[in-house]
Enzyme design. Structure first.
Site, PDB file in Angstrom:
ATOM      1  N   SER A  23       1.027  -1.270  -0.039  1.00 31.70           N
ATOM      2  CA  SER A  23      -0.032  -0.023  -0.151  1.00 31.70           C
ATOM      3  C   SER A  23       0.753   1.146  -0.060  1.00 31.70           C
ATOM      4  CB  SER A  23      -0.999   0.038   1.249  1.00 31.70           C
ATOM      5  OG  SER A  23      -0.164  -0.284   2.400  1.00 31.70           O
ATOM      6  N   THR A 155     -40.308  25.645 -10.053  1.00 35.80           N
ATOM      7  CA  THR A 155     -40.612  24.408  -9.485  1.00 35.80           C
ATOM      8  C   THR A 155     -40.807  23.581 -10.853  1.00 35.80           C
ATOM      9  OG1 THR A 155     -42.954  24.667  -9.538  1.00 35.80           O
ATOM     10  CG2 THR A 155     -41.889  25.031  -7.398  1.00 35.80           C
ATOM     11  N   HIS A 156     -40.292  22.453 -10.944  1.00 34.80           N
ATOM     12  CA  HIS A 156     -40.477  21.316 -12.171  1.00 34.80           C
ATOM     13  C   HIS A 156     -39.743  22.039 -13.084  1.00 34.80           C
ATOM     14  CE1 HIS A 156     -43.826  19.408  -9.922  1.00 34.80           C
ATOM     15  NE2 HIS A 156     -44.081  20.522  -9.664  1.00 34.80           N
ATOM     16  N   SER A 277     -13.763  25.669 -27.139  1.00 37.10           N
ATOM     17  CA  SER A 277     -14.189  24.337 -28.200  1.00 37.10           C
ATOM     18  C   SER A 277     -12.778  24.302 -28.968  1.00 37.10           C
ATOM     19  CB  SER A 277     -15.474  24.225 -28.508  1.00 37.10           C
ATOM     20  OG  SER A 277     -15.368  23.565 -29.696  1.00 37.10           O
ATOM     21  N   LYS A 283     -17.863  28.978 -29.100  1.00 34.54           N
ATOM     22  CA  LYS A 283     -18.251  28.154 -27.823  1.00 34.54           C
ATOM     23  C   LYS A 283     -17.445  28.811 -26.501  1.00 34.54           C
ATOM     24  CE  LYS A 283     -20.378  24.732 -27.165  1.00 34.54           C
ATOM     25  NZ  LYS A 283     -20.114  23.363 -27.523  1.00 34.54           N
ATOM     26  N   ASN A 285     -17.507  27.212 -23.046  1.00 39.92           N
ATOM     27  CA  ASN A 285     -17.888  26.097 -21.909  1.00 39.92           C
ATOM     28  C   ASN A 285     -17.776  26.255 -20.593  1.00 39.92           C
ATOM     29  OD1 ASN A 285     -18.967  25.006 -24.390  1.00 39.92           O
ATOM     30  ND2 ASN A 285     -16.798  23.749 -24.779  1.00 39.92           N
ATOM     31  N   GLU A 290     -19.601  21.542 -15.032  1.00 35.65           N
ATOM     32  CA  GLU A 290     -19.768  20.268 -15.485  1.00 35.65           C
ATOM     33  C   GLU A 290     -19.037  19.176 -14.694  1.00 35.65           C
ATOM     34  OE1 GLU A 290     -20.784  20.304 -20.114  1.00 35.65           O
ATOM     35  OE2 GLU A 290     -18.984  21.688 -19.570  1.00 35.65           O
ATOM     36  N   TYR A 317      -9.323  -6.633  12.832  1.00 33.75           N
ATOM     37  CA  TYR A 317      -8.413  -6.034  11.359  1.00 33.75           C
ATOM     38  C   TYR A 317      -8.623  -7.166  10.287  1.00 33.75           C
ATOM     39  CZ  TYR A 317      -5.097  -4.642   8.226  1.00 33.75           C
ATOM     40  OH  TYR A 317      -4.655  -3.887   6.811  1.00 33.75           O
ATOM     41  N   GLN A 322      -7.265  -2.508   4.137  1.00 27.60           N
ATOM     42  CA  GLN A 322      -6.200  -1.492   3.410  1.00 27.60           C
ATOM     43  C   GLN A 322      -7.068  -0.728   2.272  1.00 27.60           C
ATOM     44  OE1 GLN A 322      -2.051  -2.852   3.068  1.00 27.60           O
ATOM     45  NE2 GLN A 322      -2.617  -3.196   1.033  1.00 27.60           N
TER      46      GLN A 322
HETATM   47  N1  ARG Z   1      -1.233  -1.378   5.340  1.00 30.63           N
HETATM   48  C1  ARG Z   1      -2.004  -1.940   6.295  1.00 30.63           C
HETATM   49  C2  ARG Z   1      -3.491  -1.114   5.898  1.00 30.63           C
HETATM   50  O1  ARG Z   1      -3.369  -0.362   5.504  1.00 30.63           O
HETATM   51  C3  ARG Z   1      -1.592  -1.477   7.432  1.00 30.63           C
HETATM   52  C4  ARG Z   1      -2.060  -2.687   8.737  1.00 30.63           C
HETATM   53  C5  ARG Z   1      -1.386  -3.957   8.377  1.00 30.63           C
HETATM   54  N2  ARG Z   1      -1.785  -4.697   9.315  1.00 30.63           N
HETATM   55  C6  ARG Z   1      -1.602  -6.178   9.147  1.00 30.63           C
HETATM   56  N3  ARG Z   1      -1.571  -6.750  10.073  1.00 30.63           N
HETATM   57  N4  ARG Z   1      -1.122  -6.757   7.956  1.00 30.63           N
HETATM   58  O2  ARG Z   1      -4.207  -1.496   6.451  1.00 30.63           O
END
Ligand code: ARG
Length: 460
Positions: A23, A155-156, A277, A283, A285, A290, A317, A322
């Protein structure tokens, strides 16, 4: 590459797993919170005699060096380090040696990540609140700038009754005010510190969670360790608040888009906040509203994605969690830039008073006032409504506005009509007579703006 958890493993990690599991590519943005949390944790460990004061000093110094390295852009984030928590701990080991290994005493990555993401979410919520306050200020400024402009109220999406443009703007003030109060509620509820929950069950060490909580400016520690490491309610809640803000912005955007079209031309976008555009030279825009309207879809998606991720997770957990990060990060980034660009764009919009006025011709926006006039002369409202409807139909046939009729013509529909009808149905009077609390009259708007200003003064 050595892993911090390699003890019970005989083989190296598969490369693909490493990539899949990591991560670090996105949770590196939690570095500040991670370091702050670790410093507080080390101080607590030292205060409790679990590590030595000298060791704590070393750890803290090392962590601050890492922070500097990250901020200077010289820290190397590696996929093999899996996440920000391990990347920092590994670097700490390189800098201060074995003592680094003491930092993780009485702590798990489970409570560590719960703390980091919580602090991050709270900080960002405060930022979003600041941006919303700027939005409110812009709305007030615009309401004052265009205080005499009357627009058709719908309205509408059918012309209904005349209203002040500032009344329209101040409706959004109320929406964003509720969003701000939702953020305040969120901050109050989230103000509990999860570190010390350990992996799931607490710890055998004699820790002081109240100390860590106060070091990190939380009011108190969380109550239940299982809940502490598995709770992501606050992330979902923030995602919901962001969705609500986004929905409000999107409605506002929709009106701006429509009102900037040549069919309406109520508003003209500023050159600096619109795009051209590549093929049609004429144009201009409204890309900003948007895009804001479009991004709402992704923001809702993030909320649904989080709710779905959490829906069947057993305590405590699970690695599924993650997945919370990319959604919440995306929602936060998206809403922050959307709010900021929106109020900047809003403040530069030109309101085309004349064009709006002509658009109100033949709209019969004062038909209700004709009915009200009769009802005030004791004709039951239902009957008055019918008479006014007949007048509208008559005017439609003759291709005139109600106020263009002569008194004789009025009298053909009811002999209750007198000369004062003409004064009753001018646009200005239609607006100003709607003086019921919260109505569109100029007096009411003045009060709304006054209250709005007071609200902003007190909230900062
Ligand atoms: N990278 C993990 C997360 O974002 C951290 C916690 C990981 N814990 C574990 N027991 N592997 O959730």
């Amino acid at each position: 590459m050595k892993k911090l958890w390699e003890g019970r493993f005989a083989k190296a990690t598969d490369k693909l797993l490493e990539k899949f599991n990591a991560s670090i590519t996105f949770d590196k943005r939690l570095y500040k919170e991670d370091i702050k949390g670790s410093i507080a944790h080390s101080k607590m460990l030292s205060k409790q005699g679990i590590i030595m004061e000298k060791e704590q000093k070393n750890i803290e110094k090392g962590l601050l060096q890492i922070k500097e390295e990250i901020e200077k852009g010289i820290f190397e984030f590696k996929i093999e380090d899996e996440d920000i928590h391990m990347a920092i701990e590994k670097r700490l080991t390189e800098i201060i040696g074995e003592t680094a290994g003491k930092l993780h005493t009485a702590r798990s990555r489970n409570d560590q990540v719960a703390l980091d993401i919580r602090m991050y979410a709270m900080e960002e919520a405060r930022e979003i609140k600041k941006l919303l306050i700027n939005m409110e200020k812009t709305i007030i400024d615009m309401s004052e700038k265009y205080k005499s402009v009357i627009i058709p109220g719908y309205t509408h999406l059918q012309r209904a009754q005349p209203i002040l443009f500032s009344h329209y703007l101040m409706a959004y003030f109320q929406m964003f005010k509720r969003d701000i109060s939702r953020i305040e509620d969120f901050l109050g509820r989230t103000d509990e510190m999860p570190l010390g929950a350990g992996a799931l069950a607490g710890t055998t060490f004699n820790i002081d969670r109240h100390f860590t909580a106060s070091e990190l400016a939380f009011s108190k520690p969380t109550e239940n360790s299982l809940d502490s490491v598995s709770d992501r309610d606050f992330i979902i809640e923030l995602c919901f608040i962001i969705s609500m803000i986004s929905m409000h912005l999107s409605r506002f955007s929709e009106e701006i888009i429509i009102w900037c079209s040549s069919e309406f031309s109520f508003l003209t976008p500023d050159d600096a906040f619109s795009t051209g555009s590549s093929i049609m030279p004429q144009k201009k825009n409204p890309d900003i509203p948007e895009l804001i309207r479009g991004k709402t879809g992704r923001i809702y998606g993030n909320l649904i994605s989080l709710l779905t991720t959490m829906k069947a997770l057993p305590l405590a957990y699970n690695k599924d969690m993650q997945e919370d990060k990319e959604s919440i990060f995306d929602s936060i980034d998206t809403i922050k830039i959307s709010i900021e660009i929106f109020y900047k764009m809003l403040s530069t919009l030109k309101v085309n008073k004349e064009k709006i006025l002509t658009s109100m011709k033949k709209g019969f926006l004062n038909a209700t006032d004709v009915a009200d006039y009769l009802a005030k002369k004791n004709i039951p409202f239902r009957k008055a409504h019918k008479i006014s409807g007949k007048i509208v139909s008559y005017c439609e046939d003759k291709n005139i506005d109600i106020e263009e009729m002569t008194l004789e013509e009025f009298k053909n529909f009811s002999d209750m009509f007198e000369n004062d009808i003409f004064n009753e149905i001018t646009l200005k009077n239609c607006v100003n007579k709607r003086n019921s609390y919260g109505g569109t009259s100029y007096e009411n708007i003045k009060m709304q703006i006054k209250k709005g200003k007071k609200y902003i003064e007190n909230i900062e």
